[in-house]
Design an enzyme around this catalytic site. Structure first.
Site, PDB file in Angstrom:
ATOM      1  N   HIS A   1       8.478 -34.765  23.233  1.00 48.76           N
ATOM      2  CA  HIS A   1       9.277 -34.391  22.067  1.00 48.76           C
ATOM      3  C   HIS A   1       9.464 -35.623  21.185  1.00 48.76           C
ATOM      4  O   HIS A   1       9.331 -35.557  19.975  1.00 48.76           O
ATOM      5  CB  HIS A   1      10.622 -33.812  22.525  1.00 48.76           C
ATOM      6  CG  HIS A   1      11.512 -33.375  21.415  1.00 48.76           C
ATOM      7  ND1 HIS A   1      12.689 -32.725  21.601  1.00 48.76           N
ATOM      8  CD2 HIS A   1      11.385 -33.500  20.083  1.00 48.76           C
ATOM      9  CE1 HIS A   1      13.262 -32.457  20.434  1.00 48.76           C
ATOM     10  NE2 HIS A   1      12.489 -32.933  19.501  1.00 48.76           N
TER      11      HIS A   1
ATOM     12  N   GLU B   1       9.244 -37.162  13.309  1.00 52.20           N
ATOM     13  CA  GLU B   1       9.693 -38.082  14.357  1.00 52.20           C
ATOM     14  C   GLU B   1       9.567 -39.545  13.911  1.00 52.20           C
ATOM     15  O   GLU B   1      10.417 -40.375  14.235  1.00 52.20           O
ATOM     16  CB  GLU B   1       8.909 -37.849  15.661  1.00 52.20           C
ATOM     17  CG  GLU B   1       9.235 -36.526  16.350  1.00 52.20           C
ATOM     18  CD  GLU B   1      10.647 -36.491  16.961  1.00 52.20           C
ATOM     19  OE1 GLU B   1      11.054 -37.486  17.584  1.00 52.20           O
ATOM     20  OE2 GLU B   1      11.349 -35.481  16.793  1.00 52.20           O
TER      21      GLU B   1
ATOM     22  N   HIS C   1      13.061 -41.379  13.836  1.00 53.14           N
ATOM     23  CA  HIS C   1      13.243 -42.292  14.973  1.00 53.14           C
ATOM     24  C   HIS C   1      12.319 -43.512  14.939  1.00 53.14           C
ATOM     25  O   HIS C   1      12.722 -44.607  15.309  1.00 53.14           O
ATOM     26  CB  HIS C   1      13.015 -41.547  16.294  1.00 53.14           C
ATOM     27  CG  HIS C   1      13.923 -40.370  16.485  1.00 53.14           C
ATOM     28  ND1 HIS C   1      15.268 -40.506  16.751  1.00 53.14           N
ATOM     29  CD2 HIS C   1      13.689 -39.038  16.428  1.00 53.14           C
ATOM     30  CE1 HIS C   1      15.825 -39.303  16.868  1.00 53.14           C
ATOM     31  NE2 HIS C   1      14.886 -38.393  16.679  1.00 53.14           N
TER      32      HIS C   1
END
Ligand SMILES: *[C@@H]1O[C@H](CO)[C@@H](O)[C@H](O)[C@H]1NC(C)=O
Ligand SMILES: *[C@@H]1O[C@H](CO)[C@@H](O)[C@H](O)[C@H]1NC(C)=O
Ligand SMILES: *[C@@H]1O[C@H](CO)[C@@H](O)[C@H](O)[C@H]1NC(C)=O
Length: 246
Positions: free
Chosen positions: A56, A103, A107
């Site tokens: 993920h 992502e 992040h």
């Protein structure tokens, strides 16, 4: 403004202030998050053709969207794409790079504050490297935690991971309804120090070390995603992949 005349002393002052300023913004933990496609897709109404735990994300514990001008560029990870498609698939939209872009922005740009992860190639490459090193899917299988119609106890699953890796994971479930007498295994997080050695996931974030407000916020985030930390006392359903019938 401080006056400092000898060159070395000035340098020391400059260096120490740099250190004082940087640590609060720097992450101290990385969270490698795996999800179980069958559970994810039962919430999101997708149809995965995948029967292994997929990535993920790789999330630093501090920062969200740290640099909006650092655009995702898949040609910088060209050599990683075959593995990305297999190990980090976008379950909602298998042909798109949208998940990786998301992502990276949310992040990756924060992880990139560390020299070890300061490019897209380093960030995605390290995430894949850790994912293969951890090899969660094989470890669960090896110790007989396999998708099945029978239920596991939470401690069976947690025990296998703790015993094998020697650290505490964070295991998240979906609760099908408020009063359901079982829960569905959904997400497993394995945590790392900045030097990529394994670390207990929840040492730094417990009720005791966190303010009530932050704790509630964290819980709300988990709830919004549909996942919350599994209940220790409820049976755990680890759903087998749905066979395609179209
Ligand atoms: C998807 O499922 C079909 C039929 O079960 C199989 O032949 C195919 O290899 C699968 N594709 C992937 C990417 O796993
Ligand atoms: C943000 O990313 C851009 C593009 O890579 C870079 O030039 C810039 O220095 C970064 N800004 C910060 C604050 O790291
Ligand atoms: C993406 O990266 C490639 C390879 O480094 C570079 O040639 C290209 O200009 C970049 N594209 C954008 C839109 O920045």
């Amino acid at each position: 403004m401080r006056l400092c005349t000898p060159l070395l002393l000035c340098l020391a002052v400059a260096l120490s202030s740099a250190f004082v300023i940087s640590p609060p913004h720097m992450w101290t933990k990385l969270i490698l998050t795996h999800h179980w496609p069958t559970t994810f897709c039962s919430m999101e109404h997708c149809h995965p053709n995948i029967s292994y735990w997929t990535l993920h994300g790789l999330w630093p514990d501090k920062g969200i969207d740290c640099n909006s001008s650092w655009h995702f560029n898949s040609s910088q990870i060209e050599d990683l794409l075959p593995d990305m498609k297999k190990s980090w698939p976008d379950l909602l939209n298998p042909l798109s790079a949208g998940f990786w872009k998301y992502e990276w922005h949310k992040h990756g740009t924060c992880a990139a504050k560390a020299d070890s992860l300061n490019s897209q190639h380093k960030y995605f490459g390290k995430a894949l490297e850790l994912y293969h090193k951890v090899d969660l899917d094989s470890i669960l299988k090896k110790f007989d935690i396999i998708p099945s119609e029978k239920y596991y106890t939470f401690s069976q699953i947690e025990g296998v991971i703790e015993n094998f890796y020697g650290i505490k994971p964070k295991i998240q479930c979906v609760h099908p309804s408020m009063n359901a007498d079982f829960q569905i295994l959904g997400q497993i997080e394995i945590c790392f120090n900045p030097d990529f050695t394994l670390l207990d996931c929840e040492t730094r974030f417990t009720m005791e070390t966190m303010s009530k407000r932050d704790w509630d916020k964290l819980m709300a985030v988990d709830k919004a995603s549909g996942f919350s930390v599994c209940d220790h006392d409820l049976p755990v359903y680890y759903p087998p992949p749905k066979t395609h019938t179209n």
